[in-house]
Design a protein around this motif. Sequence first.
Motif, PDB file in Angstrom:
ATOM      1  N   SER A 148       0.837  -1.216   0.000  1.00  0.00           N
ATOM      2  CA  SER A 148       0.000   0.000   0.000  1.00  0.00           C
ATOM      3  C   SER A 148       0.867   1.258   0.000  1.00  0.00           C
ATOM      4  O   SER A 148       0.595   2.217  -0.727  1.00  0.00           O
ATOM      5  CB  SER A 148      -0.922   0.013   1.218  1.00  0.00           C
ATOM      6  OG  SER A 148      -1.771  -1.091   1.191  1.00  0.00           O
ATOM      7  N   ALA A 149       1.927   1.220   0.799  1.00  0.00           N
ATOM      8  CA  ALA A 149       2.815   2.393   0.870  1.00  0.00           C
ATOM      9  C   ALA A 149       3.484   2.640  -0.479  1.00  0.00           C
ATOM     10  O   ALA A 149       3.615   3.789  -0.927  1.00  0.00           O
ATOM     11  CB  ALA A 149       3.867   2.167   1.953  1.00  0.00           C
ATOM     12  N   ARG A 150       3.884   1.565  -1.147  1.00  0.00           N
ATOM     13  CA  ARG A 150       4.530   1.693  -2.465  1.00  0.00           C
ATOM     14  C   ARG A 150       3.546   2.262  -3.494  1.00  0.00           C
ATOM     15  O   ARG A 150       3.912   3.098  -4.319  1.00  0.00           O
ATOM     16  CB  ARG A 150       4.986   0.291  -2.913  1.00  0.00           C
ATOM     17  CG  ARG A 150       6.370   0.298  -3.531  1.00  0.00           C
ATOM     18  CD  ARG A 150       6.773  -1.127  -3.825  1.00  0.00           C
ATOM     19  NE  ARG A 150       7.260  -1.241  -5.200  1.00  0.00           N
ATOM     20  CZ  ARG A 150       7.419  -2.389  -5.836  1.00  0.00           C
ATOM     21  NH1 ARG A 150       7.096  -3.516  -5.246  1.00  0.00           N
ATOM     22  NH2 ARG A 150       7.891  -2.420  -7.073  1.00  0.00           N
ATOM     23  N   ILE A 151       2.310   1.810  -3.397  1.00  0.00           N
ATOM     24  CA  ILE A 151       1.275   2.317  -4.315  1.00  0.00           C
ATOM     25  C   ILE A 151       1.058   3.810  -4.071  1.00  0.00           C
ATOM     26  O   ILE A 151       0.935   4.596  -5.017  1.00  0.00           O
ATOM     27  CB  ILE A 151      -0.043   1.511  -4.148  1.00  0.00           C
ATOM     28  CG1 ILE A 151       0.114   0.128  -4.773  1.00  0.00           C
ATOM     29  CG2 ILE A 151      -1.223   2.248  -4.777  1.00  0.00           C
ATOM     30  CD1 ILE A 151      -1.044  -0.815  -4.536  1.00  0.00           C
ATOM     31  N   CYS A 152       1.024   4.208  -2.798  1.00  0.00           N
ATOM     32  CA  CYS A 152       0.827   5.639  -2.471  1.00  0.00           C
ATOM     33  C   CYS A 152       1.972   6.477  -3.030  1.00  0.00           C
ATOM     34  O   CYS A 152       1.746   7.571  -3.551  1.00  0.00           O
ATOM     35  CB  CYS A 152       0.717   5.836  -0.967  1.00  0.00           C
ATOM     36  SG  CYS A 152      -0.825   5.190  -0.300  1.00  0.00           S
ATOM     37  N   ASP A 153       3.190   5.968  -2.937  1.00  0.00           N
ATOM     38  CA  ASP A 153       4.347   6.688  -3.511  1.00  0.00           C
ATOM     39  C   ASP A 153       4.179   6.804  -5.024  1.00  0.00           C
ATOM     40  O   ASP A 153       4.456   7.848  -5.617  1.00  0.00           O
ATOM     41  CB  ASP A 153       5.653   5.942  -3.199  1.00  0.00           C
ATOM     42  CG  ASP A 153       6.007   6.029  -1.720  1.00  0.00           C
ATOM     43  OD1 ASP A 153       5.441   6.908  -1.041  1.00  0.00           O
ATOM     44  OD2 ASP A 153       6.815   5.208  -1.249  1.00  0.00           O
ATOM     45  N   ASP A 154       3.726   5.716  -5.631  1.00  0.00           N
ATOM     46  CA  ASP A 154       3.567   5.696  -7.090  1.00  0.00           C
ATOM     47  C   ASP A 154       2.495   6.692  -7.555  1.00  0.00           C
ATOM     48  O   ASP A 154       2.593   7.250  -8.646  1.00  0.00           O
ATOM     49  CB  ASP A 154       3.185   4.275  -7.522  1.00  0.00           C
ATOM     50  CG  ASP A 154       3.481   4.029  -8.989  1.00  0.00           C
ATOM     51  OD1 ASP A 154       4.542   4.504  -9.465  1.00  0.00           O
ATOM     52  OD2 ASP A 154       2.649   3.403  -9.660  1.00  0.00           O
ATOM     53  N   LEU A 155       1.491   6.902  -6.703  1.00  0.00           N
ATOM     54  CA  LEU A 155       0.386   7.812  -7.069  1.00  0.00           C
ATOM     55  C   LEU A 155       0.865   9.262  -7.221  1.00  0.00           C
ATOM     56  O   LEU A 155       0.209  10.079  -7.870  1.00  0.00           O
ATOM     57  CB  LEU A 155      -0.731   7.747  -6.019  1.00  0.00           C
ATOM     58  CG  LEU A 155      -1.709   6.583  -6.174  1.00  0.00           C
ATOM     59  CD1 LEU A 155      -2.507   6.376  -4.888  1.00  0.00           C
ATOM     60  CD2 LEU A 155      -2.645   6.807  -7.345  1.00  0.00           C
TER      61      LEU A 155
END
Lengths: 263, 101
Positions: free
Chosen positions: B72-79
């Motif tokens: 989830s944290a990686r996805i948030c960074d990607d966003l």
Amino acid sequence: MLAGRAESGVRMSTEAATGVAIGVMVLANAVVGLSLLRTSLRTRRAPELLIGMGLFGMGPVSQGLTVLAGTGRLPCGEVNHVLHALSAVGSGVGMACIYLFVLKVFRPGVAWARALTAFAVAALLVASVGSVAALSLAAPDAPSKDVLLSWGVVILAVFTLAFGWAALESGSYWLRARKRLRLGLIDAAVTNRFLLWAVASASAFLLGACLLRFQVQGQQLTGSLVPSLLTMGVSVVTGVSMYLAFLPPRAYLAWVQRSTVSA
Amino acid sequence: MSTSAAFDCVARRLTEWTSLDALAARGTVRIVLREAGLDAASVAPHQMVAVGRSLLPEALRARGVADSEAVSARICDDLATVKDDVAGRETPERVFARLGS
């Protein structure tokens, strides 16, 4: 004789209650409608223009001109036909604006919502033209209330539907907004505004439904105490909700923010 | 109904970085958006980040995704790199914000 006096007293109080109800509605619609029209001049956006025209058209324009024209009170020959026609235009345009507001804000581009709005606007057009024509063609001594009854039922039904729809859309959006509020994704005052507009619309819907029932049954609203008081209560709720939604005092906004923080 | 760039990004990353297939990934994102009072068509990247931090880890854990917090944290960074394609869109929220001013 005593029974006659009591009956006359009840009649006076029901007339007073109905007068207060109409007065509160007209005043709230005038103040809030003008404020929203002023906002639309600043923002140059359609939704604020639509809701402002809607409230102002249905309130002071329609109700004020109806009183001045004598529609419903006087025989057809004594009703001012020009003022009645202007009142019908105010009411029709106002209600059409409410439909267009709900369509544009909550259901833009949705086929059924477009169809519902088109149907309502067509019904308003027919009913407005019909009421003006019926008044012109009626015998001068015929009571205008009776002559306009069937067209009034159509207009009241369209009014009731408009605010029922507005209440459902705003109420369901408020439920979603509350979830966003928990994540800090929406302002507490805006979330509360959806609730207030839903309450105002639901009250207007209830008022329309009560009046519609009375009209269909051919009953006099001013003769019965309970419906008159109900009408007055509903009008006050509508007026206060609209005022708090669109002209919120700072103290109220501060209370909304505080309640959100503590919740 | 078309979906926003933020929604598409999260659904795509879930299929790439977890064992979820495309259908399950999109369904999972739709469910967490509904829990947050949002929808796939109009969710903006910053809203998706808030959902990704608060609701997505639990939803992924419930679907058996290992290390759901890190994903989830990686996805948030990607966003952060996703363009906001709903920025200019008129929403009920924006209209009602103006109506009280």
